[in-house]
Write a protein that holds these residues in place. Structure first.
Motif, PDB file in Angstrom:
ATOM      1  N   GLY A 119       0.810  -1.213   0.000  1.00 51.88           N
ATOM      2  CA  GLY A 119       0.000   0.000   0.000  1.00 51.88           C
ATOM      3  C   GLY A 119       0.842   1.261   0.000  1.00 51.88           C
ATOM      4  N   GLY A 120       0.438   2.223  -0.830  1.00 51.47           N
ATOM      5  CA  GLY A 120       1.116   3.500  -0.890  1.00 51.47           C
ATOM      6  C   GLY A 120       2.307   3.545  -1.821  1.00 51.47           C
ATOM      7  N   THR A 121       2.683   2.415  -2.418  1.00 52.54           N
ATOM      8  CA  THR A 121       3.818   2.418  -3.347  1.00 52.54           C
ATOM      9  C   THR A 121       3.305   2.392  -4.780  1.00 52.54           C
ATOM     10  OG1 THR A 121       4.014  -0.008  -3.374  1.00 52.54           O
ATOM     11  CG2 THR A 121       5.240   1.190  -1.686  1.00 52.54           C
ATOM     12  N   VAL A 122       3.976   3.160  -5.623  1.00 55.59           N
ATOM     13  CA  VAL A 122       3.595   3.256  -7.030  1.00 55.59           C
ATOM     14  C   VAL A 122       4.864   3.189  -7.875  1.00 55.59           C
ATOM     15  CG1 VAL A 122       2.437   4.636  -8.796  1.00 55.59           C
ATOM     16  CG2 VAL A 122       1.650   4.755  -6.426  1.00 55.59           C
ATOM     17  N   LYS A 123       4.820   2.333  -8.881  1.00 52.43           N
ATOM     18  CA  LYS A 123       5.935   2.263  -9.838  1.00 52.43           C
ATOM     19  C   LYS A 123       5.445   2.793 -11.172  1.00 52.43           C
ATOM     20  CE  LYS A 123       8.800  -1.051 -12.387  1.00 52.43           C
ATOM     21  NZ  LYS A 123       9.087  -2.489 -12.606  1.00 52.43           N
ATOM     22  N   CYS A 124       6.213   3.703 -11.753  1.00 52.56           N
ATOM     23  CA  CYS A 124       5.875   4.262 -13.065  1.00 52.56           C
ATOM     24  C   CYS A 124       7.053   4.040 -14.004  1.00 52.56           C
ATOM     25  CB  CYS A 124       5.568   5.751 -12.963  1.00 52.56           C
ATOM     26  SG  CYS A 124       4.168   6.154 -11.885  1.00 52.56           S
ATOM     27  N   THR A 125       6.786   3.377 -15.104  1.00 51.62           N
ATOM     28  CA  THR A 125       7.819   3.119 -16.106  1.00 51.62           C
ATOM     29  C   THR A 125       7.579   4.049 -17.284  1.00 51.62           C
ATOM     30  OG1 THR A 125       7.846   0.797 -15.445  1.00 51.62           O
ATOM     31  CG2 THR A 125       8.953   1.350 -17.500  1.00 51.62           C
ATOM     32  N   ILE A 126       8.639   4.703 -17.743  1.00 45.71           N
ATOM     33  CA  ILE A 126       8.502   5.682 -18.817  1.00 45.71           C
ATOM     34  C   ILE A 126       9.338   5.295 -20.030  1.00 45.71           C
ATOM     35  CG2 ILE A 126       8.036   7.558 -17.203  1.00 45.71           C
ATOM     36  CD1 ILE A 126      10.929   8.541 -17.683  1.00 45.71           C
ATOM     37  N   ASP A 158       8.138  -4.348 -19.326  1.00 43.04           N
ATOM     38  CA  ASP A 158       8.830  -3.060 -19.425  1.00 43.04           C
ATOM     39  C   ASP A 158      10.024  -3.131 -20.366  1.00 43.04           C
ATOM     40  OD1 ASP A 158       7.043  -1.848 -17.742  1.00 43.04           O
ATOM     41  OD2 ASP A 158       8.248  -2.132 -15.940  1.00 43.04           O
ATOM     42  N   GLU A 159       9.936  -4.006 -21.364  1.00 42.76           N
ATOM     43  CA  GLU A 159      10.975  -4.101 -22.375  1.00 42.76           C
ATOM     44  C   GLU A 159      10.453  -3.625 -23.722  1.00 42.76           C
ATOM     45  OE1 GLU A 159      13.659  -7.873 -20.738  1.00 42.76           O
ATOM     46  OE2 GLU A 159      12.151  -8.207 -22.295  1.00 42.76           O
ATOM     47  N   SER A 191      13.484  -0.935 -20.655  1.00 44.76           N
ATOM     48  CA  SER A 191      14.757  -1.543 -21.040  1.00 44.76           C
ATOM     49  C   SER A 191      14.713  -1.881 -22.521  1.00 44.76           C
ATOM     50  CB  SER A 191      15.006  -2.817 -20.221  1.00 44.76           C
ATOM     51  OG  SER A 191      15.049  -2.521 -18.841  1.00 44.76           O
ATOM     52  N   GLY A 192      15.777  -1.562 -23.220  1.00 44.35           N
ATOM     53  CA  GLY A 192      15.853  -1.893 -24.635  1.00 44.35           C
ATOM     54  C   GLY A 192      16.396  -3.291 -24.852  1.00 44.35           C
ATOM     55  N   VAL A 193      15.741  -4.053 -25.716  1.00 49.31           N
ATOM     56  CA  VAL A 193      16.188  -5.398 -26.069  1.00 49.31           C
ATOM     57  C   VAL A 193      16.613  -5.381 -27.531  1.00 49.31           C
ATOM     58  CG1 VAL A 193      15.536  -7.821 -26.309  1.00 49.31           C
ATOM     59  CG2 VAL A 193      14.657  -6.474 -24.387  1.00 49.31           C
ATOM     60  N   ASN A 211       0.257   0.810 -24.348  1.00 46.66           N
ATOM     61  CA  ASN A 211      -1.102   0.284 -24.518  1.00 46.66           C
ATOM     62  C   ASN A 211      -1.162  -1.232 -24.434  1.00 46.66           C
ATOM     63  OD1 ASN A 211      -2.011   2.946 -25.111  1.00 46.66           O
ATOM     64  ND2 ASN A 211      -1.290   2.711 -27.224  1.00 46.66           N
ATOM     65  N   GLN A 212      -0.008  -1.877 -24.329  1.00 47.02           N
ATOM     66  CA  GLN A 212       0.044  -3.339 -24.323  1.00 47.02           C
ATOM     67  C   GLN A 212       0.604  -3.852 -22.999  1.00 47.02           C
ATOM     68  OE1 GLN A 212      -1.246  -4.995 -26.861  1.00 47.02           O
ATOM     69  NE2 GLN A 212      -1.585  -3.117 -28.050  1.00 47.02           N
ATOM     70  N   GLN A 213       0.108  -5.012 -22.569  1.00 48.26           N
ATOM     71  CA  GLN A 213       0.657  -5.623 -21.366  1.00 48.26           C
ATOM     72  C   GLN A 213       2.113  -6.019 -21.596  1.00 48.26           C
ATOM     73  OE1 GLN A 213      -1.688  -8.833 -19.798  1.00 48.26           O
ATOM     74  NE2 GLN A 213      -0.275  -9.269 -18.130  1.00 48.26           N
ATOM     75  N   GLN A 214       2.397  -6.570 -22.770  1.00 48.41           N
ATOM     76  CA  GLN A 214       3.768  -6.854 -23.176  1.00 48.41           C
ATOM     77  C   GLN A 214       3.821  -6.889 -24.697  1.00 48.41           C
ATOM     78  OE1 GLN A 214       2.985 -11.422 -21.778  1.00 48.41           O
ATOM     79  NE2 GLN A 214       5.032 -10.668 -21.653  1.00 48.41           N
ATOM     80  N   LEU A 215       4.955  -6.494 -25.231  1.00 47.45           N
ATOM     81  CA  LEU A 215       5.108  -6.443 -26.680  1.00 47.45           C
ATOM     82  C   LEU A 215       5.549  -7.795 -27.227  1.00 47.45           C
ATOM     83  CD1 LEU A 215       6.875  -2.987 -27.148  1.00 47.45           C
ATOM     84  CD2 LEU A 215       4.452  -3.528 -27.452  1.00 47.45           C
ATOM     85  N   ILE A 216       5.096  -8.088 -28.452  1.00 47.27           N
ATOM     86  CA  ILE A 216       5.484  -9.315 -29.143  1.00 47.27           C
ATOM     87  C   ILE A 216       6.041  -8.935 -30.507  1.00 47.27           C
ATOM     88  CG2 ILE A 216       4.717 -11.536 -30.044  1.00 47.27           C
ATOM     89  CD1 ILE A 216       2.401 -11.469 -28.056  1.00 47.27           C
ATOM     90  N   VAL A 217       7.279  -9.321 -30.752  1.00 45.91           N
ATOM     91  CA  VAL A 217       7.891  -9.104 -32.063  1.00 45.91           C
ATOM     92  C   VAL A 217       7.579 -10.333 -32.907  1.00 45.91           C
ATOM     93  CG1 VAL A 217      10.011  -8.580 -33.323  1.00 45.91           C
ATOM     94  CG2 VAL A 217       9.732  -7.793 -30.957  1.00 45.91           C
ATOM     95  N   ARG A 218       6.809 -10.141 -33.957  1.00 46.50           N
ATOM     96  CA  ARG A 218       6.283 -11.265 -34.736  1.00 46.50           C
ATOM     97  C   ARG A 218       7.043 -11.436 -36.042  1.00 46.50           C
ATOM     98  NH1 ARG A 218       1.532 -12.642 -32.229  1.00 46.50           N
ATOM     99  NH2 ARG A 218       0.573 -11.020 -30.935  1.00 46.50           N
ATOM    100  N   THR A 219       7.390 -12.681 -36.329  1.00 46.28           N
ATOM    101  CA  THR A 219       8.104 -12.983 -37.580  1.00 46.28           C
ATOM    102  C   THR A 219       7.218 -12.675 -38.783  1.00 46.28           C
ATOM    103  OG1 THR A 219       7.365 -15.299 -37.462  1.00 46.28           O
ATOM    104  CG2 THR A 219       9.520 -14.772 -36.505  1.00 46.28           C
ATOM    105  N   ALA A 220       5.917 -12.933 -38.665  1.00 44.66           N
ATOM    106  CA  ALA A 220       5.012 -12.688 -39.791  1.00 44.66           C
ATOM    107  C   ALA A 220       4.961 -11.207 -40.143  1.00 44.66           C
ATOM    108  CB  ALA A 220       3.607 -13.206 -39.468  1.00 44.66           C
ATOM    109  N   GLN A 221       5.001 -10.353 -39.131  1.00 42.67           N
ATOM    110  CA  GLN A 221       4.986  -8.913 -39.374  1.00 42.67           C
ATOM    111  C   GLN A 221       6.282  -8.467 -40.050  1.00 42.67           C
ATOM    112  OE1 GLN A 221       2.672  -6.706 -39.082  1.00 42.67           O
ATOM    113  NE2 GLN A 221       1.102  -7.795 -37.962  1.00 42.67           N
ATOM    114  N   ILE A 222       7.399  -9.031 -39.624  1.00 47.77           N
ATOM    115  CA  ILE A 222       8.675  -8.693 -40.265  1.00 47.77           C
ATOM    116  C   ILE A 222       8.672  -9.154 -41.719  1.00 47.77           C
ATOM    117  CG2 ILE A 222      11.157  -9.176 -40.258  1.00 47.77           C
ATOM    118  CD1 ILE A 222      11.042  -9.225 -37.224  1.00 47.77           C
TER     119      ILE A 222
END
Length: 359
Positions: free
Chosen positions: A212-219, A347-348, A264-266, A306-317
């Protein structure tokens, strides 16, 4: 709304009110009398339709959109200057300090020494607001004489400069403010406050992440890259300074202990086998393939919040590679050594690495 109010429609409606016993043919007195009036009325309806559309947020643009959103307390964000790191060396090629407020030029831009980071390393502010301040790297020329200075170099972007907020972004922010009203440190409040800080592109908020009372913000930075430590520290100080955490000194409510971190950048290495058109070599399409992959990864980074986690898709590439002139087919694509989609952590964000093409 008034699309049907054309010159011909108005003219015929006017002539229909004239008795048939009067000559209404083209060239007649009554026709020539009504024609100019019909033309003016048609122009009036055109302008009325334009003004009608400018009165609503979903169809307004420019200053009209700014004035409309301002009625609800949502103001267009102006352009902000870039903050860069500058390195200063003496004749012995050792880092040396220079006076604060000194002005240095690179191409058509001028940077001002704003703050000392360490010996010979300073934060530089661009005098020209906008993304133009993010683009130049290399030798800085002092505008005024600086004793013992041998060379100065402009290096990394600390806080990206931003152009004036475009219509689509202002409209989206307006809808968010109206449909998700910020109040007392709710999620919408944190997002809107942090996103309004110069240099910030988007934010994810994790309430009660350590109790309670803690907040994490990723930018993520405004240039859609992982933010620099300097930007993270600036946002932390604005929201909840670490020295007075939870005391309400910043914009966060009292008793909210806020932790600001950056994405974090991957690095994404892509290896693909292509069928090329006759007389086309892999080297000829290398730059274009790299560009479309970079564009796809940028789209993902812009959608990160806007996404819970990103997916890099081979079909899109594959689909984007097929748009490159000279590429006829894609036989197979590997993402970082795997033929499957790459699922990133919450957060990647993906950044382009090596692109290897087999023809």
């Amino acid at each position: 709304m008034y699309e049907h109010m054309t010159y011909d429609f108005i003219l015929q409606r006017m002539l229909s009110r004239v008795p048939d016993t009067i000559d209404k043919r083209e060239g007649s007195v009554i026709y020539d009398a009504c024609s100019p009036a019909a033309a003016e009325l048609a122009q009036m309806y055109i302008e009325l339709d334009i003004n009608y559309n400018l009165s609503f947020v979903d169809s307004a643009s420019g200053d009209y959109l700014s004035r409309k959103t301002a009625e609800f307390g949502v103001n267009r964000a102006g352009a902000s200057p870039a903050e860069r790191k500058g390195l200063f060396y003496n004749s012995a090629n050792a880092l040396m300090d220079v006076p604060l407020g000194g002005r240095y030029a690179i191409e058509d831009l001028t940077f001002v020494v704003k703050e000392k980071i360490s010996t010979g390393t300073f934060k530089m502010a661009c005098e020209s607001a906008g993304t133009v301040g993010n683009e130049q790297f290399g030798t800085l020329l002092p505008i005024d004489y600086v004793a013992n200075l041998s060379r100065a170099v402009l290096v990394e972007v600390l806080v990206p400069g931003e152009d004036e907020e475009p219509d689509d972004q202002l409209r989206e922010r307006f809808y968010a403010a109206v449909n998700e009203p910020p109040f007392g440190g709710n999620v919408a409040d944190y997002k809107q406050r942090i996103n309004a800080i110069p240099g910030v592109g988007a934010t994810k908020v994790y309430p009660v992440w350590q109790g309670g009372g803690t907040v994490k913000c990723t930018i993520i930075a405004a240039d859609w890259e992982p933010p620099s430590p300097t930007l993270v520290d600036e946002v932390q100080t604005i929201m909840d300074p670490t020295d007075n955490s939870g005391l309400g000194i910043g914009q966060a409510p009292i008793d909210h202990v806020v932790t600001i971190v950056g994405v974090s950048g991957v690095t994404i290495d892509v290896e693909t086998t292509l069928t090329l058109a006759a007389e086309v070599t892999p080297g000829q399409v290398q730059a274009d393939v790299e560009a479309v992959i970079a564009s796809y990864l940028l789209e993902l980074r812009k959608d990160w919040a806007n996404q819970q986690q990103l997916i890099v898709r081979t079909a899109q590439i594959d689909a984007r590679i097929l748009t490159v002139t000279g590429v006829e087919d894609v036989a197979g694509t590997m993402i970082s050594g795997s033929a499957t989609n790459l699922i990133l952590e919450a957060d990647e964000v993906p950044q382009r690495g090596e692109v290897t093409i087999h023809g």
